[in-house]
Write a protein that holds these residues in place. Structure first.
Motif, PDB file in Angstrom:
ATOM      1  N   VAL A   1       0.837  -1.201   0.000  1.00  0.00           N
ATOM      2  CA  VAL A   1       0.000   0.000   0.000  1.00  0.00           C
ATOM      3  C   VAL A   1       0.874   1.253   0.000  1.00  0.00           C
ATOM      4  CG1 VAL A   1      -1.652   1.337   1.377  1.00  0.00           C
ATOM      5  CG2 VAL A   1      -2.021  -1.112   1.021  1.00  0.00           C
ATOM      6  N   GLN A   2       1.941   1.264   0.814  1.00  0.00           N
ATOM      7  CA  GLN A   2       2.835   2.429   0.850  1.00  0.00           C
ATOM      8  C   GLN A   2       3.504   2.642  -0.512  1.00  0.00           C
ATOM      9  OE1 GLN A   2       5.979   2.503   3.847  1.00  0.00           O
ATOM     10  NE2 GLN A   2       6.558   4.584   3.279  1.00  0.00           N
ATOM     11  N   LEU A   3       3.945   1.551  -1.148  1.00  0.00           N
ATOM     12  CA  LEU A   3       4.569   1.672  -2.471  1.00  0.00           C
ATOM     13  C   LEU A   3       3.574   2.201  -3.497  1.00  0.00           C
ATOM     14  CD1 LEU A   3       6.685  -1.601  -2.524  1.00  0.00           C
ATOM     15  CD2 LEU A   3       7.580   0.739  -2.500  1.00  0.00           C
ATOM     16  N   GLU A   4       2.348   1.677  -3.465  1.00  0.00           N
ATOM     17  CA  GLU A   4       1.325   2.112  -4.422  1.00  0.00           C
ATOM     18  C   GLU A   4       0.987   3.591  -4.238  1.00  0.00           C
ATOM     19  OE1 GLU A   4      -1.763  -0.679  -3.637  1.00  0.00           O
ATOM     20  OE2 GLU A   4      -0.789  -2.253  -4.795  1.00  0.00           O
ATOM     21  N   LYS A   5       0.820   4.014  -2.981  1.00  0.00           N
ATOM     22  CA  LYS A   5       0.493   5.421  -2.710  1.00  0.00           C
ATOM     23  C   LYS A   5       1.596   6.341  -3.203  1.00  0.00           C
ATOM     24  CE  LYS A   5      -2.728   5.146   1.134  1.00  0.00           C
ATOM     25  NZ  LYS A   5      -2.901   5.232   2.589  1.00  0.00           N
ATOM     26  N   ALA A   6       2.845   5.867  -3.126  1.00  0.00           N
ATOM     27  CA  ALA A   6       3.983   6.673  -3.570  1.00  0.00           C
ATOM     28  C   ALA A   6       4.177   6.592  -5.084  1.00  0.00           C
ATOM     29  CB  ALA A   6       5.261   6.219  -2.856  1.00  0.00           C
TER      30      ALA A   6
ATOM     31  N   PHE B   1       6.874  -1.858  -8.401  1.00  0.00           N
ATOM     32  CA  PHE B   1       7.468  -2.973  -7.665  1.00  0.00           C
ATOM     33  C   PHE B   1       6.938  -4.267  -8.240  1.00  0.00           C
ATOM     34  CE2 PHE B   1       3.499  -2.115  -5.520  1.00  0.00           C
ATOM     35  CZ  PHE B   1       2.998  -3.368  -5.180  1.00  0.00           C
ATOM     36  N   THR B   2       7.644  -5.351  -7.963  1.00  0.00           N
ATOM     37  CA  THR B   2       7.225  -6.672  -8.406  1.00  0.00           C
ATOM     38  C   THR B   2       7.021  -7.547  -7.178  1.00  0.00           C
ATOM     39  OG1 THR B   2       8.590  -6.397 -10.382  1.00  0.00           O
ATOM     40  CG2 THR B   2       7.811  -8.621  -9.894  1.00  0.00           C
TER      41      THR B   2
ATOM     42  N   ASP C   1      19.974  -2.837  -9.701  1.00  0.00           N
ATOM     43  CA  ASP C   1      18.827  -2.096 -10.240  1.00  0.00           C
ATOM     44  C   ASP C   1      17.594  -2.380  -9.386  1.00  0.00           C
ATOM     45  OD1 ASP C   1      20.312  -1.083 -12.358  1.00  0.00           O
ATOM     46  OD2 ASP C   1      19.791  -2.750 -13.672  1.00  0.00           O
ATOM     47  N   THR C   2      17.513  -3.623  -8.900  1.00  0.00           N
ATOM     48  CA  THR C   2      16.382  -4.058  -8.088  1.00  0.00           C
ATOM     49  C   THR C   2      16.896  -4.856  -6.908  1.00  0.00           C
ATOM     50  OG1 THR C   2      14.968  -4.248 -10.042  1.00  0.00           O
ATOM     51  CG2 THR C   2      14.247  -5.431  -8.087  1.00  0.00           C
ATOM     52  N   ILE C   3      16.310  -4.612  -5.735  1.00  0.00           N
ATOM     53  CA  ILE C   3      16.582  -5.446  -4.570  1.00  0.00           C
ATOM     54  C   ILE C   3      15.250  -6.003  -4.072  1.00  0.00           C
ATOM     55  CG2 ILE C   3      18.683  -4.226  -3.885  1.00  0.00           C
ATOM     56  CD1 ILE C   3      16.952  -2.886  -1.627  1.00  0.00           C
TER      57      ILE C   3
ATOM     58  N   GLY D   1      10.179  -6.730  -5.092  1.00  0.00           N
ATOM     59  CA  GLY D   1      11.353  -6.252  -5.798  1.00  0.00           C
ATOM     60  C   GLY D   1      11.149  -4.775  -6.087  1.00  0.00           C
ATOM     61  N   VAL D   2      12.131  -3.962  -5.698  1.00  0.00           N
ATOM     62  CA  VAL D   2      11.999  -2.517  -5.842  1.00  0.00           C
ATOM     63  C   VAL D   2      13.377  -1.907  -6.110  1.00  0.00           C
ATOM     64  CG1 VAL D   2      12.196  -2.101  -3.343  1.00  0.00           C
ATOM     65  CG2 VAL D   2      10.967  -0.468  -4.752  1.00  0.00           C
ATOM     66  N   SER D   3      13.403  -0.797  -6.796  1.00  0.00           N
ATOM     67  CA  SER D   3      14.660  -0.080  -7.024  1.00  0.00           C
ATOM     68  C   SER D   3      15.167   0.457  -5.684  1.00  0.00           C
ATOM     69  CB  SER D   3      14.411   1.081  -7.987  1.00  0.00           C
ATOM     70  OG  SER D   3      15.323   2.125  -7.759  1.00  0.00           O
ATOM     71  N   PRO D   4      16.464   0.282  -5.374  1.00  0.00           N
ATOM     72  CA  PRO D   4      16.970   0.807  -4.102  1.00  0.00           C
ATOM     73  C   PRO D   4      16.832   2.330  -3.986  1.00  0.00           C
ATOM     74  CG  PRO D   4      18.771  -0.085  -5.426  1.00  0.00           C
ATOM     75  CD  PRO D   4      17.495  -0.423  -6.128  1.00  0.00           C
TER      76      PRO D   4
END
Length: 172
Positions: free
Chosen positions: A21-26, A30-31, A138-140, A152-155
């Motif tokens: 939810v935090q990633l989506e709001k921002a 992400f995977t 590129d992704t962690i 999985g998200v960009s650092p």
């Protein structure tokens, strides 16, 4: 839907956690990655299990740990292949020392269970330090907020979303 694809919006349910939810709001891409969590081989730890089951390098999968500096609790995010250097974490946040937080405190303040603590979507917001080795990728992968679920998200996106800093806090 069998395939796990990048999605802008998740349906409420298994794939939706406070972290996603935090990633989506921002508006951060992400995977989601899910795997069958097993208690059989927990000698290596939850993060190592995630790396093995998802086929990622252990240096690219990160675990979230909470520490106490005496004046505040801080979150350290380090590769599952190593450990968090508490002195380095303390230095990164301008403290004299740091000790691992009690797991019960970490669960209460994060809102997650041990083995599923995500740096994202925590109940109580804490200063966060990401090990600088993350910037080589590129992704962690970090916990998505429950055992058996990673994102999985960009650092660099992770640093922005968490208003975090990068510092050399991991040891191998």
């Amino acid at each position: 839907m069998g395939a796990m694809a990048k999605k802008k919006k998740h349906e409420k349910g298994a794939g939706s956690t406070p972290a996603t939810v935090q990633l989506e709001k921002a508006g951060v891409a992400f995977t989601p990655y899910e795997y069958e969590h097993s208690n059989d081989h927990m000698d290596d730890g939850y993060g190592v299990e995630a790396a093995k089951k998802l086929g990622f390098d252990e240096h690219q999968v990160f675990k979230t740990l909470m520490a106490d500096t005496g004046s505040e609790r801080v979150v350290g995010v380090v590769p599952v292949s190593g450990h968090m250097d508490l002195k380095a974490l303390a230095a990164a946040v301008g403290a004299k020392k740091a000790a691992m937080a009690d797991p019960k405190v970490a669960m209460r303040e994060s809102g997650y269970v041990v083995g599923g603590i995500s740096p994202l979507g925590q109940k109580t917001r804490h200063r966060t330090v990401l090990d600088e080795s993350a910037l080589k990728f590129d992704t962690i992968l970090v916990s998505g907020g429950k055992r058996g679920f990673s994102v999985g998200v960009s650092p660099t996106d992770l640093l922005k979303v968490l208003d975090a800093t990068a510092a050399p806090i991991g040891t191998w």
